[in-house]
Scaffold this active site. Sequence first.
Site, PDB file in Angstrom:
ATOM      1  N   GLY A  42       0.785  -1.220   0.000  1.00 48.55           N
ATOM      2  CA  GLY A  42       0.000   0.000   0.000  1.00 48.55           C
ATOM      3  C   GLY A  42       0.817   1.270   0.000  1.00 48.55           C
ATOM      4  O   GLY A  42       0.279   2.355   0.266  1.00 48.55           O
ATOM      5  N   LEU A  43       2.105   1.184  -0.328  1.00 49.20           N
ATOM      6  CA  LEU A  43       2.941   2.380  -0.311  1.00 49.20           C
ATOM      7  C   LEU A  43       2.532   3.362  -1.402  1.00 49.20           C
ATOM      8  O   LEU A  43       2.374   4.560  -1.143  1.00 49.20           O
ATOM      9  CB  LEU A  43       4.420   1.998  -0.433  1.00 49.20           C
ATOM     10  CG  LEU A  43       5.437   3.051   0.044  1.00 49.20           C
ATOM     11  CD1 LEU A  43       6.761   2.397   0.375  1.00 49.20           C
ATOM     12  CD2 LEU A  43       5.662   4.153  -0.960  1.00 49.20           C
ATOM     13  N   TRP A  45      -0.319   3.574  -2.854  1.00 50.19           N
ATOM     14  CA  TRP A  45      -1.643   4.065  -2.460  1.00 50.19           C
ATOM     15  C   TRP A  45      -1.479   5.214  -1.462  1.00 50.19           C
ATOM     16  O   TRP A  45      -2.137   6.260  -1.585  1.00 50.19           O
ATOM     17  CB  TRP A  45      -2.428   2.922  -1.830  1.00 50.19           C
ATOM     18  CG  TRP A  45      -3.921   3.076  -1.876  1.00 50.19           C
ATOM     19  CD1 TRP A  45      -4.634   4.177  -2.267  1.00 50.19           C
ATOM     20  CD2 TRP A  45      -4.885   2.080  -1.522  1.00 50.19           C
ATOM     21  NE1 TRP A  45      -5.985   3.937  -2.180  1.00 50.19           N
ATOM     22  CE2 TRP A  45      -6.162   2.649  -1.728  1.00 50.19           C
ATOM     23  CE3 TRP A  45      -4.795   0.778  -1.057  1.00 50.19           C
ATOM     24  CZ2 TRP A  45      -7.341   1.947  -1.480  1.00 50.19           C
ATOM     25  CZ3 TRP A  45      -5.975   0.079  -0.812  1.00 50.19           C
ATOM     26  CH2 TRP A  45      -7.223   0.651  -1.019  1.00 50.19           C
ATOM     27  N   HIS A  97      11.298   1.544   0.994  1.00 52.45           N
ATOM     28  CA  HIS A  97      10.964   0.206   1.488  1.00 52.45           C
ATOM     29  C   HIS A  97      11.932  -0.224   2.587  1.00 52.45           C
ATOM     30  O   HIS A  97      11.928  -1.387   2.996  1.00 52.45           O
ATOM     31  CB  HIS A  97      11.003  -0.810   0.346  1.00 52.45           C
ATOM     32  CG  HIS A  97       9.879  -0.663  -0.638  1.00 52.45           C
ATOM     33  ND1 HIS A  97       8.551  -0.761  -0.271  1.00 52.45           N
ATOM     34  CD2 HIS A  97       9.879  -0.434  -1.980  1.00 52.45           C
ATOM     35  CE1 HIS A  97       7.787  -0.601  -1.348  1.00 52.45           C
ATOM     36  NE2 HIS A  97       8.567  -0.395  -2.390  1.00 52.45           N
ATOM     37  N   ARG A 116       0.108  -4.515   5.466  1.00 53.52           N
ATOM     38  CA  ARG A 116      -0.889  -5.280   4.725  1.00 53.52           C
ATOM     39  C   ARG A 116      -0.758  -6.737   5.152  1.00 53.52           C
ATOM     40  O   ARG A 116       0.332  -7.170   5.551  1.00 53.52           O
ATOM     41  CB  ARG A 116      -0.656  -5.148   3.220  1.00 53.52           C
ATOM     42  CG  ARG A 116      -1.723  -5.793   2.341  1.00 53.52           C
ATOM     43  CD  ARG A 116      -1.372  -5.684   0.862  1.00 53.52           C
ATOM     44  NE  ARG A 116      -2.454  -6.173   0.007  1.00 53.52           N
ATOM     45  CZ  ARG A 116      -2.373  -6.280  -1.321  1.00 53.52           C
ATOM     46  NH1 ARG A 116      -1.242  -5.926  -1.946  1.00 53.52           N
ATOM     47  NH2 ARG A 116      -3.399  -6.730  -2.021  1.00 53.52           N
ATOM     48  N   ASP A 120      -1.388 -11.472   1.308  1.00 58.05           N
ATOM     49  CA  ASP A 120      -1.851 -10.691   0.153  1.00 58.05           C
ATOM     50  C   ASP A 120      -0.698  -9.938  -0.494  1.00 58.05           C
ATOM     51  O   ASP A 120      -0.641  -9.813  -1.723  1.00 58.05           O
ATOM     52  CB  ASP A 120      -2.951  -9.712   0.586  1.00 58.05           C
ATOM     53  CG  ASP A 120      -4.254 -10.408   0.928  1.00 58.05           C
ATOM     54  OD1 ASP A 120      -4.623 -11.364   0.223  1.00 58.05           O
ATOM     55  OD2 ASP A 120      -4.901 -10.003   1.904  1.00 58.05           O
TER      56      ASP A 120
END
EC number: 2.8.2.-
Length: 327
Positions: A42-43, A45, A97, A116, A120
């Site tokens: 989700g970075l 996002w 990251h 997350r 997934d």
Amino acid sequence: MNSEHPMTDRVVYRSLMADNLRWDALQLRDGDIIISAPSKSGLTWTQRLVSLLVFDGPDLPGPLSTVSPWLDQTIRPIEEVVATLDAQQHRRFIKTHTPLDGLVLDDRVSYICVGRDPRDAAVSMLYQSANMNEDRMRILHEAVVPFHERIAPPPFAELGHARSPTEEFRDWMEGPNQPPPGIGFTHLKGIGTLANILHQLGTVWVRRHLPNVALFHYADYQADLAGELLRLARVLGIAATRDRARDLAQYATLDAMRSRASEIAPNTTDGIWHSDERFFRRGGSGDWQQFFTEAEHLRYYHRINQLAPPDLLAWAHEGRRGYDPAN
């Protein structure tokens, strides 16, 4: 240079894709925002949500990966990345990251950390790997990194060997941190490891009560995107009403981002994707179930309990519904 925060205070993380020593080239500013997450958690996002707040709307002054670069990524000269950031007049937001113990921790900076469900994230990484032009990545890496620091090609035995998803997920579940913290450049294999993800989230978890560290979760975005955008605005000290957050959130849906993939997807100017749109594949949850047998599911729960405490695991898999990081 960040002479106030020598590298000896941080853990070294270096791989083909990233080198956190590059952070020493950037002078941080009051108000900077650093967004940190494991891959496919989700970075991007979150970058989009931050961009909507910083620019008070959907328009960007350039591709998102140029406006908000992955600073530690080794495929762009660090001098160019820093020059771009130094020239920015708006509030800066930077992607990484790198686990939090490998970053410069500065009281003037906001650290937005995203999680997350690891399963997934692994499925999403499997599909992303298929969409990535690895030859192009290596060409870009070798153009930037000095010869003596380059990553060697994969072992010959790995070349041409198509690994099944089952093999990938088995190695992902059982493997150690890649690379182990504190060592030199290492060739990364496959889709990373579960240990990577929980190690990175663990570095955030133990620092979650710091006043400039905030945790967000993919599942919470899925449940209430406008509400999470409003919470993000409050964390960053940016004025926004609930109605304005609802208006802005429509530009951060998966469909909206996919429709502007050439602007929003990472590295679109570097030619590393076979398809920019496929970066935003589906964005769902639960696809991992097609790859896990009952025995593997049981092994997964045994493995995660070896790697992380129960409160972190509850949040990592379900967001604030599982465990509120404020506790």
